[in-house]
Motif scaffolding. Structure first.
Motif, PDB file in Angstrom:
ATOM      1  N   THR A  52      13.274   4.227   2.453  1.00 53.25           N
ATOM      2  CA  THR A  52      12.596   5.187   2.965  1.00 53.25           C
ATOM      3  C   THR A  52      13.251   6.571   2.889  1.00 53.25           C
ATOM      4  O   THR A  52      14.258   6.602   2.312  1.00 53.25           O
ATOM      5  CB  THR A  52      12.389   5.057   4.566  1.00 53.25           C
ATOM      6  OG1 THR A  52      13.635   5.197   4.849  1.00 53.25           O
ATOM      7  CG2 THR A  52      12.017   3.965   4.698  1.00 53.25           C
TER       8      THR A  52
ATOM      9  N   SER B 277       0.578   4.216   6.586  1.00 52.39           N
ATOM     10  CA  SER B 277       1.750   4.937   7.273  1.00 52.39           C
ATOM     11  C   SER B 277       1.439   5.242   8.853  1.00 52.39           C
ATOM     12  O   SER B 277       0.165   5.042   9.063  1.00 52.39           O
ATOM     13  CB  SER B 277       1.726   6.551   6.703  1.00 52.39           C
ATOM     14  OG  SER B 277       0.612   7.086   6.878  1.00 52.39           O
ATOM     15  N   ASP B 278       2.236   5.621   9.664  1.00 48.88           N
ATOM     16  CA  ASP B 278       2.073   6.038  11.039  1.00 48.88           C
ATOM     17  C   ASP B 278       1.040   7.327  10.863  1.00 48.88           C
ATOM     18  O   ASP B 278       0.163   7.170  11.862  1.00 48.88           O
ATOM     19  CB  ASP B 278       3.240   6.634  11.620  1.00 48.88           C
ATOM     20  CG  ASP B 278       4.045   7.592  11.121  1.00 48.88           C
ATOM     21  OD1 ASP B 278       3.478   7.954   9.808  1.00 48.88           O
ATOM     22  OD2 ASP B 278       4.852   8.279  11.919  1.00 48.88           O
ATOM     23  N   ARG B 279       0.833   8.059   9.992  1.00 46.87           N
ATOM     24  CA  ARG B 279      -0.238   9.089  10.009  1.00 46.87           C
ATOM     25  C   ARG B 279      -1.614   8.201   9.984  1.00 46.87           C
ATOM     26  O   ARG B 279      -2.837   8.681  10.360  1.00 46.87           O
ATOM     27  CB  ARG B 279       0.157  10.082   9.138  1.00 46.87           C
ATOM     28  CG  ARG B 279      -1.255  11.245   8.915  1.00 46.87           C
ATOM     29  CD  ARG B 279      -0.567  12.280   7.815  1.00 46.87           C
ATOM     30  NE  ARG B 279       0.252  12.993   8.385  1.00 46.87           N
ATOM     31  CZ  ARG B 279       0.981  14.108   7.715  1.00 46.87           C
ATOM     32  NH1 ARG B 279       0.303  14.359   6.452  1.00 46.87           N
ATOM     33  NH2 ARG B 279       1.984  14.807   8.333  1.00 46.87           N
TER      34      ARG B 279
ATOM     35  N   ARG C 138       7.616   3.969  10.333  1.00 51.16           N
ATOM     36  CA  ARG C 138       6.735   4.917   9.875  1.00 51.16           C
ATOM     37  C   ARG C 138       5.720   4.396   8.851  1.00 51.16           C
ATOM     38  O   ARG C 138       4.809   4.922   8.567  1.00 51.16           O
ATOM     39  CB  ARG C 138       7.226   6.134   9.472  1.00 51.16           C
ATOM     40  CG  ARG C 138       7.974   6.840  10.484  1.00 51.16           C
ATOM     41  CD  ARG C 138       8.640   8.208   9.905  1.00 51.16           C
ATOM     42  NE  ARG C 138       7.561   8.967   9.424  1.00 51.16           N
ATOM     43  CZ  ARG C 138       7.923  10.006   8.761  1.00 51.16           C
ATOM     44  NH1 ARG C 138       9.212  10.354   8.414  1.00 51.16           N
ATOM     45  NH2 ARG C 138       7.000  10.667   8.009  1.00 51.16           N
ATOM     46  N   HIS C 139       6.192   3.087   8.169  1.00 47.21           N
ATOM     47  CA  HIS C 139       5.364   2.532   7.014  1.00 47.21           C
ATOM     48  C   HIS C 139       5.268   0.928   7.200  1.00 47.21           C
ATOM     49  O   HIS C 139       6.337   0.460   7.373  1.00 47.21           O
ATOM     50  CB  HIS C 139       5.922   2.992   5.867  1.00 47.21           C
ATOM     51  CG  HIS C 139       5.730   4.568   5.640  1.00 47.21           C
ATOM     52  ND1 HIS C 139       6.963   5.169   5.963  1.00 47.21           N
ATOM     53  CD2 HIS C 139       5.044   5.204   4.905  1.00 47.21           C
ATOM     54  CE1 HIS C 139       6.588   6.318   5.663  1.00 47.21           C
ATOM     55  NE2 HIS C 139       5.481   6.491   4.857  1.00 47.21           N
TER      56      HIS C 139
ATOM     57  N   CYS D  19       8.098   6.694   1.165  1.00 48.45           N
ATOM     58  CA  CYS D  19       8.607   5.096   1.336  1.00 48.45           C
ATOM     59  C   CYS D  19       8.102   4.596  -0.038  1.00 48.45           C
ATOM     60  O   CYS D  19       6.948   5.071  -0.615  1.00 48.45           O
ATOM     61  CB  CYS D  19       8.037   4.803   2.493  1.00 48.45           C
ATOM     62  SG  CYS D  19       7.938   2.965   2.650  1.00 48.45           S
TER      63      CYS D  19
END
Length: 215
Positions: A119, A49-51, A33-34, A105
């Motif tokens: 994380t 990040s995934d966002r 995710r990071h 993270c």
């Protein structure tokens, strides 16, 4: 417990000039995710990040999707500066950083060089280990006076039964600050004899409440 004991040393990284498309591919391939962004000296200069990547990617619902956005450099969406921790920092201190800064993270650096990553999932697993909930055990909560020396007095009672203690936690008794709650997890599925010992010594056991035994 120290950070170096729980951190992941194998870290997927990118340089700031790599594309958003490359980041998207790595996130999916490695199920992470990071991604820390590093320079040529292996210093952390940003993180994505995934966002971040998802927000920067074109929507599949748009009729005219512009995939050229994925060719933009990752430095255009990375977060900087980045909070980092040291391998010899205490995990408890890192947990407060996660909470206070609302992050998921943190890269781990030594002499400003990236050596690992931690994380939220790592922190949660560590909490499970520290509390002893990952082993077969029973939890007993004892209400005690908040005074010096009370912990060894209570654990001495557990010693009479020669049961192994997986973990000990202490937290405030909210209704009255003169008391605290000692939470002891012991490696037995039958805590009844120990509960009887505690009550015979005058301690108030809040949990578990066993039928037929007065509180």
């Amino acid at each position: 417990m120290l950070v170096e004991e729980i951190m992941k040393e194998k870290v997927i990284t990118l340089s700031p000039e790599e594309t958003i498309e490359k980041a998207l591919k790595l996130l999916h391939e490695h199920h992470i995710r990071h991604i820390p962004i590093i320079n040529e000296e292996n210093e952390v200069i940003g993180i994505v990040s995934d966002r971040d990547v998802r927000d920067a990617s074109p929507s599949t619902f748009e009729k005219e999707t512009n995939y050229e956005e994925l060719k933009n450099p990752i430095r255009s969406i990375m977060t900087s500066p980045v909070t980092t921790v040291h391998p010899l920092d205490f995990v408890e201190e890192v947990a407060s950083i996660f909470y206070e800064q609302e992050i998921a993270c943190v890269p781990v650096t030594r002499d400003e060089k990236l050596v690992g990553i931690i994380t939220e999932k790592d922190m949660l697993y560590t909490l499970i280990q520290l509390t002893g909930t990952h082993v077969q055990s029973s939890q007993i909560e004892v209400k005690v006076i908040n005074k010096p020396g009370i912990l060894p007095q209570v654990t001495q009672v557990f010693g009479k039964r020669k049961v192994n203690i997986s973990s000990v936690l202490i937290y405030p008794y909210k209704p009255d600050p003169k008391y605290k709650i000692i939470v002891v997890r012991i490696q037995t599925m039958n805590p009844l004899p120990t509960i009887e010992d505690l009550k015979s010594e005058g301690y108030e056991v809040l949990w578990p409440q066993m039928p037929g035994i007065p509180t």
